[in-house]
Design an enzyme around this catalytic site. Structure first.
Site, short mmCIF file in Angstrom:
data_model
loop_
_atom_site.label_atom_id
_atom_site.label_comp_id
_atom_site.label_asym_id
_atom_site.label_seq_id
_atom_site.Cartn_x
_atom_site.Cartn_y
_atom_site.Cartn_z
N LEU A 1 0.84 -1.10 -0.07
CA LEU A 1 0.07 0.07 0.05
C LEU A 1 0.71 1.22 -0.20
CD1 LEU A 1 -2.57 -1.00 2.84
CD2 LEU A 1 -2.91 -0.95 0.17
N ASP A 2 0.49 2.39 -0.75
CA ASP A 2 0.98 3.60 -0.58
C ASP A 2 1.34 3.91 1.00
OD1 ASP A 2 1.15 3.84 -3.29
OD2 ASP A 2 -0.36 4.97 -3.54
N MET A 3 2.43 4.74 1.28
CA MET A 3 2.63 5.20 2.65
C MET A 3 1.51 5.78 3.03
SD MET A 3 5.41 7.88 3.88
CE MET A 3 4.32 9.14 3.30
N SER A 4 0.72 6.78 2.47
CA SER A 4 -0.12 7.52 2.87
C SER A 4 -1.39 6.78 3.01
CB SER A 4 -0.45 8.66 2.14
OG SER A 4 0.67 9.58 2.06
N THR A 5 -1.52 5.76 2.49
CA THR A 5 -2.93 4.74 2.46
C THR A 5 -2.90 3.83 3.61
OG1 THR A 5 -2.98 4.84 0.01
CG2 THR A 5 -4.17 3.14 1.25
#
Length: 707
Positions: free
Chosen positions: A538-542
């Site tokens: 997952l993306d860091m911000s997700t």
């Protein structure tokens, strides 16, 4: 010639500080109105020529303010004083507080613009609005893909079928707040690239290009001052892009004429026909040769059968000699056909080559000249820094992976702003760049949104230009949470696999400068585990559900389910708006192929030619007010939505949400394709359904969104 005075009333946002925050009075700031007087001369066909672009503020403080950027070097002085700088807008000292200005210059490729730069941007926006509303202004033909509503507001016209023209595409604008040698403040403004019909942007108060291709103006070296940068100005180089371009265009015209020459086409056609006839004749001869060879072989078999009862070696020898003579004759015929064909082809080739050699020679000359002109053009871009050191595009990009400057390098707004600042001896304080108008078809650009300086074109250039200036460290190098700030929530565990709930702002795998991640936590917790561990990312911000395998076999089995798309995934997101405002259905499918935007990493772009397929189903859950129901205006509403990704491309949901051909509404907190928010990215992987890699039992995991 009639002279007309054009006046516009705009407001400069005046910050009043309490700590690090701006207090807002009225619409958002105390407003100090500025009278901008611009005088034009009117010619036929509304050919307006700018004559005076001085901006008069209400007042300018005579007291010198102390510098807040304590670590900044002394900017060497230019021979041109700021008193004569028509491109500078002064900021009165009573409109800001010295101790609230930035201490160091923000990292230009990832930053939130300082409030004083946002104020300058607001003023520039009002100037641009005044230009567009004046039907006699030269810029009125450039609507940037915007339309004015009845209430005076502007909206972006989204029409995928509308072909791009010079006037209906958006553009990046920028402002640079600077400190003058007398310690007062002002700001400069610029735009990326060029505008059709605007040869001299300085006539409208915008910073000039480093090299003006339209009139070869020598602006790269301090306005032609031969001594300012330790070398001669562009004018003395003798290079004229217009002249060189005209010569290349003439070569192109000659090449097109030679390629279209009827005689050349006729000779080329004759050559092709001769080649075809020769090939057919030779093919026919060789086929006949094969037929005769088989016939002779059969004759040999018949002769052997005939002589089997009464062998006579002399008769068979005579017969064999006759067959060999026939074979030799056929071979001579084939060689003759081949030689005759080659002679005819050579004759036609010589006839065609007589004209084609001239064409190929001209093409080679054009190619060499084009490469030379391009290198000369790159040399005209002489970038200055605060130490008054200059460097051109070629050595700057020689150190990069590209090796050479990409198209448009040096023409963005930021280099123009810094160039003028350093020429005048100003110290940069704060930068802001915003997009105005319609987004390009392949990228995500939102009207009036702020964007950092691009990486592919500007990062190498600004690396030189900001050398010697106190600049904030790259925040991306420190991205991700430090160990101990957050812990993983374990949703499921057995001897084969683990399922966790990753908080936002935690990396899935270690970054370049940050080791703390889901992967590192799993390595520490399960030191005997084998294989890659993480089945997906997952993306860091997700935030949301991640699956971890404890051994290679489990990892292979689980990953196969993702590859074969038997895993069901659902994401929850908040959108910064409602779909009704963008004529989007509450339920549907987004199918936009994606590719890496190599000049603006880590951004992705829509690429219909080389992009990878990317498909997302979506369904609106509800619309909600930003301020918990205190304001029912649609402009204040957000949308809670479910995304069901079919594919799993990088930033797929973020691009599909924000792109004009997707939902045209960025996700709340998306600091890449939208705008920052109090909370980081409001995107959560909250539902995952898959088969257990050993038992085959269907497993379902659900985690409510934390927003």
């Amino acid at each position: 010639m009639q002279r007309i005075s054009f006046k516009a009333l705009v407001c400069f946002c005046v910050p009043h500080f309490h700590g690090n925050n701006y207090n807002c009075i009225g619409r958002g700031f105390v407003q100090s109105f500025i009278s901008i007087t611009s005088t034009y001369s009117v010619r036929r066909r509304s050919d307006w020529i700018y004559k005076n672009n001085k901006v008069n503020l209400l007042a300018t403080s005579s007291s010198a303010a102390s510098s807040s950027m304590e670590n900044q070097p002394q900017i060497l002085q230019s021979s041109t004083t700021h008193k004569n700088d028509a491109l500078l807008t002064h900021i009165p000292s009573h409109q800001y507080q010295e101790d609230s200005l930035p201490k160091v210059f923000a990292y230009p490729h990832w930053y939130e613009p300082h409030p004083i730069a946002k104020c300058a941007s607001d003023q520039l926006r009002q100037i641009l609005e005044s230009y567009s509303r004046d039907p006699h202004h030269p810029w009125s033909t450039h609507n940037f893909g915007l339309k004015e509503n009845a209430n005076g507001t502007t909206t972006v016209v989204v029409d995928a079928n509308e072909p791009p023209t010079a006037g209906n595409v958006g553009k990046m604008f920028g402002v640079l707040v600077v400190r003058l040698p007398d310690s007062s403040l002002g700001y400069l403004k610029a735009y990326s690239g060029s505008l059709m019909g605007v040869t001299h942007p300085q006539e409208y108060g915008f910073c000039r290009p480093l090299y003006n291709r339209f009139d070869d103006t020598p602006t790269s070296c301090c306005d032609g001052d031969a001594n300012c940068c330790g070398g001669p100005s562009n004018k003395s180089s003798g290079f004229s892009y217009q002249k060189e371009e005209a010569e290349l265009n003439e070569m192109n015209r000659q090449i097109e004429a030679m390629e279209a020459d009827p005689e050349r086409k006729h000779r080329q056609q004759v050559l092709e026909e001769v080649k075809n006839r020769t090939a057919q004749a030779l093919s026919k001869a060789r086929k006949e040769q094969k037929v005769q060879k088989k016939l002779r072989q059969q004759q040999r078999e018949d002769m052997k059968s005939k002589l089997s009862g009464d062998p006579d070696e002399s008769d068979y020898k005579t017969f064999e000699e006759e067959l060999m003579q026939k074979s030799a004759a056929i071979q001579r015929h084939v060689r003759a056909v081949k030689a005759e064909g080659e002679a005819k082809v050579q004759e036609a080739q010589d006839s065609f080559q007589e004209l084609d050699d001239q064409l190929q020679a001209l093409k080679q000359t054009r190619k060499a000249k084009s490469a030379r002109v391009q290198n000369q053009l790159f040399e005209q871009y002489q970038f200055l820094n605060c130490k008054r050191e200059t460097q051109s595009l070629l050595p700057i990009f020689a150190k990069t992976a590209l090796g050479r400057p990409p198209s448009g390098a040096g023409d963005c707004a930021a280099p123009k702003l810094f160039q003028h600042a350093f020429q005048q001896g100003y110290t940069p304080i704060a930068l802001a760049e915003f997009w105005r108008g319609k987004s390009p078809a392949d990228q995500v650009r939102k009207h009036n949104f702020y964007y950092p300086a691009c990486r592919g074109k500007c990062q190498p250039i600004l690396g030189h230009m900001l050398s010697g200036l106190a600049v904030q460290e790259n925040p991306l190098d420190k991205i991700g949470m430090q160990e101990g700030e957050e812990t993983l929530e374990f949703l499921y565990e057995d001897p084969h696999m683990v399922v966790v709930n990753k908080p936002n702002e935690m990396l899935s795998v270690p970054g370049r400068h940050q080791g703390h991640s889901v992967h590192s936590i799993m390595q520490e917790k399960y030191p005997n585990a084998t294989g890659p561990l993480l089945v997906h990312r997952l993306d860091m911000s997700t935030s949301g559900i991640l699956v971890v395998a404890k051994d290679k076999e489990t990892h292979k089995a689980l990953q196969a389910q993702f590859v074969n798309r038997t895993v069901k995934k659902r994401y929850t997101a908040l959108l910064e708006g409602i779909l009704d405002d963008h004529d989007k259905a509450p339920k549907g499918t987004i199918d936009l192929p994606l590719n890496t935007d190599y000049l603006n990493r880590p951004m992705q772009k829509v690429d219909w030619k080389a992009g990878k397929p990317a498909k997302t189903h979506y369904e609106v859950l509800e619309e909600m007010d930003r301020d918990n129901g205190n304001n029912n205006s649609k402009k204040k509403k957000r949308t809670r939505i479910h995304f069901y990704p079919v594919t799993g491309r990088t930033h797929q949901l973020r691009v599909h949400a924000a792109h004009a051909q997707g939902l045209d509404i960025p996700i709340v907190g998306d600091d890449i394709y939208g705008q920052r928010d109090e909370r980081s990215l409001c995107l959560h992987a909250g539902y995952l359904e898959l088969d257990h890699p050993k038992s085959g039992k269907r497993l379902t995991f659900v985690v409510e969104a934390p927003f």
